[in-house]
Design an enzyme around this catalytic site. Structure first.
Site, PDB file in Angstrom:
ATOM      1  N   ASN A   1      -1.751   0.288   6.842  1.00 35.88           N
ATOM      2  CA  ASN A   1      -1.309  -1.223   7.221  1.00 35.88           C
ATOM      3  C   ASN A   1      -0.612  -1.768   6.386  1.00 35.88           C
ATOM      4  OD1 ASN A   1      -3.869  -1.793   5.766  1.00 35.88           O
ATOM      5  ND2 ASN A   1      -4.740  -2.641   7.359  1.00 35.88           N
TER       6      ASN A   1
ATOM      7  N   GLU B   1     -10.128 -10.561  -7.683  1.00 36.76           N
ATOM      8  CA  GLU B   1      -9.215  -9.469  -7.603  1.00 36.76           C
ATOM      9  C   GLU B   1      -7.967  -9.549  -8.426  1.00 36.76           C
ATOM     10  OE1 GLU B   1     -10.033  -8.785  -2.530  1.00 36.76           O
ATOM     11  OE2 GLU B   1      -8.181  -9.343  -3.374  1.00 36.76           O
TER      12      GLU B   1
ATOM     13  N   HIS C   1      -2.284  -5.481   1.726  1.00 31.83           N
ATOM     14  CA  HIS C   1      -3.624  -5.926   1.327  1.00 31.83           C
ATOM     15  C   HIS C   1      -3.420  -7.375   1.120  1.00 31.83           C
ATOM     16  CE1 HIS C   1      -7.704  -6.979  -0.372  1.00 31.83           C
ATOM     17  NE2 HIS C   1      -6.744  -7.608  -1.214  1.00 31.83           N
TER      18      HIS C   1
ATOM     19  N   TYR D   1     -12.450  -1.920  -3.971  1.00 35.40           N
ATOM     20  CA  TYR D   1     -13.139  -1.879  -2.918  1.00 35.40           C
ATOM     21  C   TYR D   1     -14.643  -1.772  -2.879  1.00 35.40           C
ATOM     22  CZ  TYR D   1      -8.416  -1.869  -0.449  1.00 35.40           C
ATOM     23  OH  TYR D   1      -7.267  -2.045  -0.133  1.00 35.40           O
TER      24      TYR D   1
ATOM     25  N   LYS E   1       0.629  -1.114   0.001  1.00 33.25           N
ATOM     26  CA  LYS E   1       0.123   0.061   0.191  1.00 33.25           C
ATOM     27  C   LYS E   1       0.719   1.329   0.084  1.00 33.25           C
ATOM     28  CE  LYS E   1      -4.061  -2.108   2.114  1.00 33.25           C
ATOM     29  NZ  LYS E   1      -4.819  -2.192   3.277  1.00 33.25           N
TER      30      LYS E   1
END
Ligand code: RTP
Ligand code: MG
Length: 140
Positions: A114, A128, A117, A51, A11
């Site tokens: 964080n 995905e 993913h 998302y 990320k």
């Protein structure tokens, strides 16, 4: 156990802090193979389609803003039980709850920033991966 594929994203907080290599070392050290990888910058449409499942969640708008704030590295990981194994080495969503040695415990800044993913089921992994990669970009 079956050989599986899962989608991983490093990320914006990870690319901004130049952590791609360190995170890849944890992934490879756990026995997962990076069989596709590219650095991309998402726009709001890219993040919204990825998302869509979180559209009703209170953190959705912040998440889209965050995921479009800097480049990301998208990856396909392959290995035995890859979906569950990657979730295990990622650690809990909130790094305060993540186990020692996990990517999020080592590197995450907070519950949003964080670092990684990982797909949460084999079905979602296939969906995905299809959103992010052409089949010709994946070399198993
Ligand atoms: P991921 O989908 O990124 O692998 O993470 P996850 O399954 O552990 O967490 P999920 O519930 O699917 O949430 C997706 C991402 O949204 C951000 N988030 N922010 N501010 C908040 O309370 C909050 N909660 C979640 C995180 O970036 C999380 O990974
Ligand atoms: Mg998730």
């Amino acid at each position: 156990m079956a050989v599986e594929r899962t989608l991983s994203i490093l990320k914006p907080d990870a690319t901004e802090r130049n952590l791609t290599g360190k995170i890849n070392a944890v992934i490879e050290g756990a026995g997962l193979r990076i069989i596709a990888q590219k650095r991309v910058k998402w726009d709001a449409g890219d993040a919204a389609s990825f998302y869509a499942v979180h559209k009703a969640r209170p953190f959705y708008n912040d998440l889209v803003t965050y995921m479009t704030s800097a480049p990301i590295v998208v990856q396909v990981l392959e290995g035995e039980n890859a979906v569950a194994k990657y979730r295990e080495i990622m650690g809990a969503t909130n790094p305060e709850n993540a186990a020692d040695g996990t990517i999020r415990k080592l590197f995450a800044e907070n519950i949003e920033r964080n670092s990684v993913h990982g797909s949460d089921s084999a079905d979602n992994a296939a969906q995905e991966i299809g959103l992010v990669f052409q089949e010709s970009e994946i070399v198993g």
